[in-house]
Design a protein around this motif. Structure first.
Motif, PDB file in Angstrom:
ATOM      1  N   TRP A 455       3.646   2.129  -2.985  1.00 12.99           N
ATOM      2  CA  TRP A 455       4.203   2.468  -1.676  1.00 12.99           C
ATOM      3  C   TRP A 455       4.009   3.943  -1.378  1.00 12.99           C
ATOM      4  CZ3 TRP A 455       8.140   6.016  -0.884  1.00 12.99           C
ATOM      5  CH2 TRP A 455       8.895   6.403  -2.014  1.00 12.99           C
ATOM      6  N   VAL A 465       4.768   2.440   3.952  1.00 15.05           N
ATOM      7  CA  VAL A 465       3.554   1.649   3.766  1.00 15.05           C
ATOM      8  C   VAL A 465       3.573   1.046   2.361  1.00 15.05           C
ATOM      9  CG1 VAL A 465       1.045   1.642   3.785  1.00 15.05           C
ATOM     10  CG2 VAL A 465       2.299   3.182   5.328  1.00 15.05           C
ATOM     11  N   ASP A 467       1.800  -1.775  -0.347  1.00 16.08           N
ATOM     12  CA  ASP A 467       0.715  -2.672  -0.752  1.00 16.08           C
ATOM     13  C   ASP A 467       1.193  -3.495  -1.941  1.00 16.08           C
ATOM     14  OD1 ASP A 467      -1.657  -1.891   0.943  1.00 16.08           O
ATOM     15  OD2 ASP A 467      -1.138   0.063   0.084  1.00 16.08           O
ATOM     16  N   SER A 503      -3.294 -10.423  -1.571  1.00 16.30           N
ATOM     17  CA  SER A 503      -3.145  -9.021  -1.220  1.00 16.30           C
ATOM     18  C   SER A 503      -2.358  -8.917   0.084  1.00 16.30           C
ATOM     19  CB  SER A 503      -4.528  -8.369  -1.048  1.00 16.30           C
ATOM     20  OG  SER A 503      -4.413  -7.011  -0.705  1.00 16.30           O
ATOM     21  N   ASN A 504      -1.310  -8.102   0.087  1.00 19.46           N
ATOM     22  CA  ASN A 504      -0.415  -8.007   1.228  1.00 19.46           C
ATOM     23  C   ASN A 504      -0.131  -6.546   1.551  1.00 19.46           C
ATOM     24  OD1 ASN A 504       0.856 -11.054   1.325  1.00 19.46           O
ATOM     25  ND2 ASN A 504       0.467 -10.388  -0.773  1.00 19.46           N
ATOM     26  N   LYS A 505      -0.151  -6.222   2.844  1.00 21.81           N
ATOM     27  CA  LYS A 505       0.140  -4.849   3.270  1.00 21.81           C
ATOM     28  C   LYS A 505       1.229  -4.906   4.346  1.00 21.81           C
ATOM     29  CE  LYS A 505      -2.265  -0.581   4.561  1.00 21.81           C
ATOM     30  NZ  LYS A 505      -2.329  -0.004   3.216  1.00 21.81           N
ATOM     31  N   LYS A 507       3.929  -2.460   6.871  1.00 24.47           N
ATOM     32  CA  LYS A 507       4.354  -1.180   7.421  1.00 24.47           C
ATOM     33  C   LYS A 507       5.733  -1.369   8.015  1.00 24.47           C
ATOM     34  CE  LYS A 507       0.084   1.320   8.428  1.00 24.47           C
ATOM     35  NZ  LYS A 507      -0.655   2.105   9.457  1.00 24.47           N
ATOM     36  N   LYS A 534       2.719   5.907  -4.574  1.00 21.94           N
ATOM     37  CA  LYS A 534       1.332   6.385  -4.650  1.00 21.94           C
ATOM     38  C   LYS A 534       1.303   7.873  -4.924  1.00 21.94           C
ATOM     39  CE  LYS A 534      -0.683   2.954  -1.518  1.00 21.94           C
ATOM     40  NZ  LYS A 534      -1.388   2.732  -0.242  1.00 21.94           N
TER      41      LYS A 534
END
Length: 534
Positions: A455, A465, A467, A503-505, A507, A534
């Protein structure tokens, strides 16, 4: 199960899968009456079984399960089989008693057969001294060990009423399923005790226990007596430990539906299990009595079985999670009600660790139709993982709908048999939701989500954000996931996202940059993994 064709094919393939027991749809046992005589000089039991059978088809022979004498000298020897006063021909080999009928039956015929036999039980009826040196005799049928001392259809799909008429030396007390009809001396050395259970139950939970007992009336719930049967040497400790059974019965009786039997006895015994949920005569291991009140969850588990496993019984051993997982989770619901949410969360976290560890060595589904040895159906999947499935179903539906569905399921299948599709159908009807994907991914396929996440905070868009990647080999699961982050001032925010792919994103708008983020703060999801910045 995202496409209707796939869903229909899947449902049909599951319905065709069956455990290896040789079911006979032509017969239905209506009533067993077992007269068993025991003595203190030998381990030989003398048995007389009067069995009422209804015939569904025209047949000339049928079989019952009964362990025959083996090379060790243990097992049962059949002396005779009678019908309508006439001796019938029979064979007894490979632990199957084949009875040959003089004339073919007609559909709807109902006949009484009387089988006389004797022998030393190889298993299923434990004879020997308890930890205090006192001799005792304890039925221990689960899962399919009843036929070691009783001629039966030893499968949960066949349920019947049962009577136990026990002849034993005078110094013994006898407990069994149902209500006691008689206790009488028959000579200066022996007495007869007769228990009768009118509600149909499977053989796996039919039982009789013969020993020296101290017996206490612990209380009642809606005029249902709760009794404690313990060894005299630990009478006070046993009465104290088992007293909580009254509270447990009250909780389940008022949350699930009416208790299905006329009494509840909690019995200290020589069972090989920690507890065995015999219908209204639960047997606990002799070491369950400590005087410390340490068996509350065990008692709750076995009492939950009175509804799930005993009254609503799995029709097929591959669906045993409908018994064991339900008892596992509903025991925790009782503990949650008694001790609070934190107690439940702690227990669910412990179970999650066990499920993940078990999967690493046994990548199998909860409903595993490849199992041929039913003694292996008891495992972490059918206890803890299935319990987790119910926990997640509760989160998916919400408490009011979950409990409504549970009560409807019990009401619909009380004193009957069910498979998983029956439970799914009722939960869908009650909730108005299509639960096919939920049941498919959690019950019929192995594994669980293995999540790795990263994140960051985007100052330009004022958004969090995230991931998330699913890396399990089974392919992606679909599930809701709670995310909780903490801000610098200590404020906490929770947002639920829907994970649908590998895979998931995401916001998520938030005015302040978080200082940390955690997955599943409320212990709602069965998964492994973590997330980092991150």
């Amino acid at each position: 199960m995202t496409k209707i064709f796939i869903a229909l094919f899947f449902a049909c393939s599951v319905a065709l899968a069956s455990d290896p027991y040789p079911k006979n749809p032509a017969i239905d046992v209506i009533h067993y009456i077992f007269q068993i005589e025991v003595n203190d000089l030998t381990d030989v039991i003398a048995g007389k079984a009067s069995i009422t059978i209804q015939f569904k088809k025209a047949i000339e022979e049928f079989e019952l399960d009964l362990y025959n004498q083996d090379s060790s000298g243990k097992g049962m020897e059949v002396k005779g089989v009678a019908w309508n006063g006439k001796q019938l021909s029979f064979t007894h080999r490979n632990n199957r008693l084949k009875i040959l009928l003089p004339v073919p039956t007609k559909p709807g015929d109902e006949f009484l057969f009387v089988i006389e036999y004797k022998g030393i039980p190889k298993d299923g009826f434990i004879i020997g001294n308890n930890k205090y040196g006192d001799r005792g005799f304890f039925g221990d049928n689960w899962p399919n060990r009843g036929h070691h001392w009783l001629p039966v259809v030893d499968h949960p799909s066949d349920k019947s009423a049962v009577d136990f008429i026990i002849i034993a030396p005078l110094h013994y007390s006898v407990v069994a399923n149902g209500i006691k009809l008689e206790e009488s001396p028959i000579d200066h050395k022996r007495k007869l005790t007769h228990w009768h259970e009118e509600v149909p139950i499977p053989v796996k939970v039919m039982v009789a226990g013969i020993a020296r007992f101290a017996v206490q009336f612990a209380g009642k719930v809606d005029d249902i007596p709760v009794e404690s049967w313990v060894y005299p040497q630990n009478r006070l400790e046993g009465f104290d430990d088992y007293a909580v059974a009254v509270n447990v019965l009250d909780y389940f009786h008022n949350h699930i539906g009416p208790y299905p039997y006329k009494k509840l006895a909690n019995v200290q015994s020589k069972t090989r299990w920690g507890g065995l949920e015999n219908a209204n005569a639960i047997f606990y291991s002799e070491n369950s009595v400590t005087g410390l009140g340490s068996s509350e969850e065990l008692i709750a588990h076995e009492e939950a079985h009175q509804w799930f496993g005993n009254s609503v019984s799995e029709k097929d051993w591959h669906h045993v999670w409908l018994s064991e997982s339900f008892a596992t989770y509903f025991a925790k619901l009782y503990l949650e009600n008694t001790y609070g949410q934190e107690c439940l969360d702690s227990l669910q976290k412990e179970d999650r660790v066990e499920v993940v560890a078990y999967y690493r060595k046994n990548a199998t589904p909860i409903i595993d139709t490849t199992i041929m040895d039913i003694n292996t159906v008891l495992n972490t999947n059918t206890y803890q993982k299935g319990g987790w499935v119910l926990h997640m179903l509760r989160q998916e539906l919400g408490d009011p709908i979950f409990w409504k569905g549970v009560r409807e399921y019990y009401s619909s299948f009380r004193n009957r048999n069910a498979i998983t599709e029956d439970f799914q159908k009722i939960m869908e009807e009650v909730s108005g939701k299509d639960l096919s994907l939920f049941f498919k991914q959690w019950l019929y396929q192995p594994g669980h989500p293995k999540i790795s996440g990263r994140w960051s905070y985007d100052n330009k868009t004022k958004s969090l954000v995230i991931d998330l990647l699913q890396s399990q080999k089974e392919g992606p699961f679909q599930f809701p996931l709670d995310l909780e982050w903490t801000e610098k001032d200590g404020a906490r925010e929770i947002k639920t996202v829907r994970v649908t792919s590998k895979s998931n994103k995401f916001k998520i708008p938030t005015a302040v940059s978080p200082i940390n983020l955690v997955l599943d703060p409320g212990t709602k999801l069965l998964f492994e993994g973590s997330i980092s910045q991150k």
